[in-house]
Write a protein that holds these residues in place. Structure first.
Motif, PDB file in Angstrom:
ATOM      1  N   GLN A 180      11.785   4.126   9.979  1.00 50.84           N
ATOM      2  CA  GLN A 180      12.672   5.169  10.468  1.00 50.84           C
ATOM      3  C   GLN A 180      14.117   4.757  10.211  1.00 50.84           C
ATOM      4  OE1 GLN A 180      11.097   5.410  14.595  1.00 50.84           O
ATOM      5  NE2 GLN A 180      10.480   7.495  14.050  1.00 50.84           N
ATOM      6  N   THR A 181      14.815   5.553   9.437  1.00 51.80           N
ATOM      7  CA  THR A 181      16.211   5.308   9.137  1.00 51.80           C
ATOM      8  C   THR A 181      17.021   6.530   9.556  1.00 51.80           C
ATOM      9  OG1 THR A 181      16.437   6.301   6.918  1.00 51.80           O
ATOM     10  CG2 THR A 181      15.341   4.142   7.061  1.00 51.80           C
ATOM     11  N   PRO A 182      18.339   6.426   9.623  1.00 49.63           N
ATOM     12  CA  PRO A 182      19.153   7.575  10.033  1.00 49.63           C
ATOM     13  C   PRO A 182      19.032   8.783   9.111  1.00 49.63           C
ATOM     14  CG  PRO A 182      20.413   5.554  10.204  1.00 49.63           C
ATOM     15  CD  PRO A 182      19.145   5.195   9.508  1.00 49.63           C
ATOM     16  N   LEU A 183      18.723   8.554   7.820  1.00 52.25           N
ATOM     17  CA  LEU A 183      18.697   9.655   6.863  1.00 52.25           C
ATOM     18  C   LEU A 183      17.321   9.961   6.304  1.00 52.25           C
ATOM     19  CD1 LEU A 183      21.953   8.975   4.791  1.00 52.25           C
ATOM     20  CD2 LEU A 183      21.627  10.546   6.702  1.00 52.25           C
ATOM     21  N   ALA A 184      16.352   9.100   6.538  1.00 54.28           N
ATOM     22  CA  ALA A 184      15.033   9.310   5.945  1.00 54.28           C
ATOM     23  C   ALA A 184      13.948   8.683   6.793  1.00 54.28           C
ATOM     24  CB  ALA A 184      14.984   8.724   4.537  1.00 54.28           C
ATOM     25  N   THR A 185      12.790   9.326   6.774  1.00 51.07           N
ATOM     26  CA  THR A 185      11.565   8.736   7.302  1.00 51.07           C
ATOM     27  C   THR A 185      10.709   8.344   6.104  1.00 51.07           C
ATOM     28  OG1 THR A 185      11.638  10.087   9.305  1.00 51.07           O
ATOM     29  CG2 THR A 185       9.519   9.113   8.706  1.00 51.07           C
ATOM     30  N   ILE A 186      10.405   7.054   6.003  1.00 50.72           N
ATOM     31  CA  ILE A 186       9.658   6.537   4.856  1.00 50.72           C
ATOM     32  C   ILE A 186       8.282   6.097   5.354  1.00 50.72           C
ATOM     33  CG2 ILE A 186       9.604   4.859   2.974  1.00 50.72           C
ATOM     34  CD1 ILE A 186      12.655   4.635   3.244  1.00 50.72           C
ATOM     35  N   ILE A 187       7.251   6.822   4.950  1.00 48.61           N
ATOM     36  CA  ILE A 187       5.894   6.534   5.380  1.00 48.61           C
ATOM     37  C   ILE A 187       5.188   5.731   4.288  1.00 48.61           C
ATOM     38  CG2 ILE A 187       3.704   7.497   6.152  1.00 48.61           C
ATOM     39  CD1 ILE A 187       5.206  10.032   6.963  1.00 48.61           C
ATOM     40  N   GLY A 188       4.755   4.528   4.643  1.00 48.87           N
ATOM     41  CA  GLY A 188       4.080   3.658   3.685  1.00 48.87           C
ATOM     42  C   GLY A 188       2.584   3.621   3.939  1.00 48.87           C
ATOM     43  N   LEU A 189       1.809   4.001   2.932  1.00 45.11           N
ATOM     44  CA  LEU A 189       0.353   4.031   3.037  1.00 45.11           C
ATOM     45  C   LEU A 189      -0.263   2.755   2.477  1.00 45.11           C
ATOM     46  CD1 LEU A 189      -0.138   7.688   1.755  1.00 45.11           C
ATOM     47  CD2 LEU A 189      -0.407   6.909   4.115  1.00 45.11           C
ATOM     48  N   HIS A 190      -1.486   2.468   2.913  1.00 43.40           N
ATOM     49  CA  HIS A 190      -2.239   1.362   2.315  1.00 43.40           C
ATOM     50  C   HIS A 190      -3.451   1.936   1.597  1.00 43.40           C
ATOM     51  CE1 HIS A 190      -3.921  -2.458   1.447  1.00 43.40           C
ATOM     52  NE2 HIS A 190      -5.022  -2.200   2.140  1.00 43.40           N
ATOM     53  N   THR A 191      -3.525   1.716   0.276  1.00 51.08           N
ATOM     54  CA  THR A 191      -4.552   2.369  -0.531  1.00 51.08           C
ATOM     55  C   THR A 191      -5.673   1.426  -0.961  1.00 51.08           C
ATOM     56  OG1 THR A 191      -3.095   2.099  -2.464  1.00 51.08           O
ATOM     57  CG2 THR A 191      -3.030   4.211  -1.317  1.00 51.08           C
ATOM     58  N   ASN A 192      -5.679   0.189  -0.475  1.00 53.44           N
ATOM     59  CA  ASN A 192      -6.779  -0.749  -0.579  1.00 53.44           C
ATOM     60  C   ASN A 192      -7.038  -1.240  -2.015  1.00 53.44           C
ATOM     61  OD1 ASN A 192      -9.545  -2.008   0.250  1.00 53.44           O
ATOM     62  ND2 ASN A 192      -8.666  -1.229   2.139  1.00 53.44           N
ATOM     63  N   VAL A 193      -8.257  -1.725  -2.283  1.00 56.77           N
ATOM     64  CA  VAL A 193      -8.563  -2.452  -3.515  1.00 56.77           C
ATOM     65  C   VAL A 193      -9.120  -1.593  -4.652  1.00 56.77           C
ATOM     66  CG1 VAL A 193      -9.890  -4.363  -4.517  1.00 56.77           C
ATOM     67  CG2 VAL A 193      -8.927  -4.595  -2.224  1.00 56.77           C
ATOM     68  N   PRO A 194     -10.023  -0.653  -4.413  1.00 53.75           N
ATOM     69  CA  PRO A 194     -10.652   0.058  -5.536  1.00 53.75           C
ATOM     70  C   PRO A 194      -9.638   0.607  -6.526  1.00 53.75           C
ATOM     71  CG  PRO A 194     -11.780   0.590  -3.493  1.00 53.75           C
ATOM     72  CD  PRO A 194     -10.571  -0.224  -3.109  1.00 53.75           C
ATOM     73  N   LYS A 195     -10.052   0.693  -7.785  1.00 50.00           N
ATOM     74  CA  LYS A 195      -9.155   1.033  -8.887  1.00 50.00           C
ATOM     75  C   LYS A 195      -8.389   2.328  -8.652  1.00 50.00           C
ATOM     76  CE  LYS A 195      -9.110   1.548 -13.954  1.00 50.00           C
ATOM     77  NZ  LYS A 195      -8.214   0.409 -14.233  1.00 50.00           N
ATOM     78  N   TYR A 196      -9.021   3.311  -8.012  1.00 52.83           N
ATOM     79  CA  TYR A 196      -8.347   4.588  -7.775  1.00 52.83           C
ATOM     80  C   TYR A 196      -7.967   4.776  -6.305  1.00 52.83           C
ATOM     81  CZ  TYR A 196      -9.706   5.448 -12.529  1.00 52.83           C
ATOM     82  OH  TYR A 196      -9.844   5.339 -13.896  1.00 52.83           O
ATOM     83  N   GLY A 197      -8.098   3.709  -5.525  1.00 48.53           N
ATOM     84  CA  GLY A 197      -7.663   3.735  -4.143  1.00 48.53           C
ATOM     85  C   GLY A 197      -8.706   4.298  -3.186  1.00 48.53           C
ATOM     86  N   HIS A 198      -8.597   3.897  -1.934  1.00 49.40           N
ATOM     87  CA  HIS A 198      -9.465   4.442  -0.893  1.00 49.40           C
ATOM     88  C   HIS A 198      -8.741   4.305   0.441  1.00 49.40           C
ATOM     89  CE1 HIS A 198     -13.139   5.713   1.097  1.00 49.40           C
ATOM     90  NE2 HIS A 198     -12.940   4.742   1.979  1.00 49.40           N
ATOM     91  N   ILE A 199      -8.740   5.395   1.225  1.00 47.32           N
ATOM     92  CA  ILE A 199      -8.070   5.418   2.524  1.00 47.32           C
ATOM     93  C   ILE A 199      -9.051   5.872   3.587  1.00 47.32           C
ATOM     94  CG2 ILE A 199      -6.224   6.509   3.871  1.00 47.32           C
ATOM     95  CD1 ILE A 199      -4.571   6.660   1.326  1.00 47.32           C
ATOM     96  N   THR A 200      -9.110   5.128   4.681  1.00 46.78           N
ATOM     97  CA  THR A 200     -10.057   5.433   5.748  1.00 46.78           C
ATOM     98  C   THR A 200      -9.638   6.671   6.542  1.00 46.78           C
ATOM     99  OG1 THR A 200      -8.869   4.036   7.327  1.00 46.78           O
ATOM    100  CG2 THR A 200     -10.602   2.978   5.999  1.00 46.78           C
TER     101      THR A 200
END
Length: 371
Positions: A180-200
């Motif tokens: 959380q910053t004064p000018l932006a909300t930056i949401i960081g995701l974790h996409t794990n190991v598989p080559k094309y990603g996987h999110i629970t």
């Protein structure tokens, strides 16, 4: 220098690897739900500005020279900022800090040493290589163990696997988290190991709620999404990710919120896409994964039978610019005055030799005024 190269298009590989078995369970969070970290408010003024660097895939095991050149250029640009307001507040890393298995003994050579003199704090999301586990390791360790030590401590601490380096650990609350910053909300995701990603599903539900929370601050802040696996790509190695595209679109629909820009790494080049939605909103999807790993990923021939372009998931997605033969990094500036609100992005390429300065390759502006 602005590129005038032939533009290709986002592709899917016709034969996509199914390696979901590589998925790694996540460590417990070090902070409290909903995993937010707030940056301090700057001094009040009629003009507000937030500047930061961004890069992904800086690790590498064959040669440290490219990593060091890129880190030196980031440091040089920071130290030669024209004014204090132009100084980057931090570096945001898009993942793959070390290769190939996130081992603690790799952090000193691949991260702590190259970035030792970078003047600002460094925040990060983890990449697939940061999350993976070496099956041939001499000692057992948990997925993301070293990443948590370097980035997810409750308080800043000396990183014990660094060779007397000055950089302390970060205090991020989890492997997926919100800045959380004064000018932006930056949401960081974790996409794990598989080559094309996987999110629970757990992270998906969290992400939808974070998007909805950002809507309460709309239009006061920019909404920025960061993830390691690139949703859209035109490269020969990965191509676009069906799981990541479907994940984002389902979440945008469920939350009723779309971001202003999406940044990713994973693919070792620079690509800037633009996607236009049915409601008229245009969202840039930017890949910045040419941070130092020695192998760069070239763009694919869209007419090659190994790639698919005729797919509904790729509709209204246009590749605007790319650089697939040089390493580089982004500099982002968010500026807000009583009369305008903009995100300005610049992509710089790093010289091949240990002299010269990074060159401006691409620039873009996302106008948020009056939204």
């Amino acid at each position: 220098m602005i590129s005038t190269k032939i533009l290709y298009s986002a592709v899917f590989k016709t034969e996509q690897i199914d390696d979901l078995h590589k998925f790694q369970p996540l460590p417990l969070p070090t902070g409290n739900y909903p995993y937010r970290l707030t940056l301090e408010e700057p001094e009040e003024s009629s003009t507000k500005k937030l500047v930061f660097h961004m890069v992904g895939d800086t690790g590498g095991v064959k040669s440290a020279d490219t990593q060091q050149r890129l880190a030196d250029q980031l440091t040089h640009q920071f130290k030669n900022s024209l004014t204090t307001s132009d100084e980057p507040a931090f570096l945001y890393h898009l993942g793959d800090i070390v290769y190939h298995y996130g081992e603690a003994q790799q952090y000193d050579a691949q991260f702590l040493k190259p970035f030792e003199v970078y003047p600002g704090p460094i925040y990060a999301i983890a990449g697939n290589h940061d999350t993976d586990i070496n099956p041939d390791a001499d000692e057992n360790y948990d997925s993301l163990e070293a990443f948590y030590t370097a980035f997810c401590n409750a308080v800043p601490r000396t990183i014990h696997f660094g060779e007397n380096r000055i950089r302390k650990s970060q205090t991020q609350p989890h492997v997926y988290w919100t800045m959380q910053t004064p000018l932006a909300t930056i949401i960081g995701l974790h996409t794990n190991v598989p080559k094309y990603g996987h999110i629970t599903r757990e992270q998906k539900n969290w992400f939808i709620k974070e998007l909805q929370h950002t809507a309460t601050e709309h239009p006061e802040k920019a909404i920025i999404i960061c993830m390691h696996h690139a949703p859209y790509s035109a490269d020969i190695n990965h191509g676009s990710s069906i799981p990541m595209i479907q994940f984002l679109e389902e979440c945008f629909t469920a939350a009723g919120v779309k971001p202003d820009v999406v940044f990713s790494g994973h693919v070792h080049n620079y690509q800037r896409f633009s996607k236009t939605y049915k409601d008229g909103k245009t969202v840039p999807f930017i890949v910045a994964g040419a941070g130092g790993f020695e192998e760069l990923h070239q763009l694919a021939d869209p007419y090659d039978s190994m790639y698919e372009t005729d797919n509904k998931l790729l509709e209204n997605v246009q590749l605007i610019n790319y650089c697939d033969d040089r390493h580089g990094f982004l500099k982002i500036a968010i500026e807000k005055t009583p009369f305008c609100f903009k995100i300005k992005g610049e992509y710089y390429t790093v010289p091949f030799e240990n002299f010269g300065s990074a060159e401006l390759f691409d620039h873009f502006v996302i106008d948020l005024t009056g939204r």
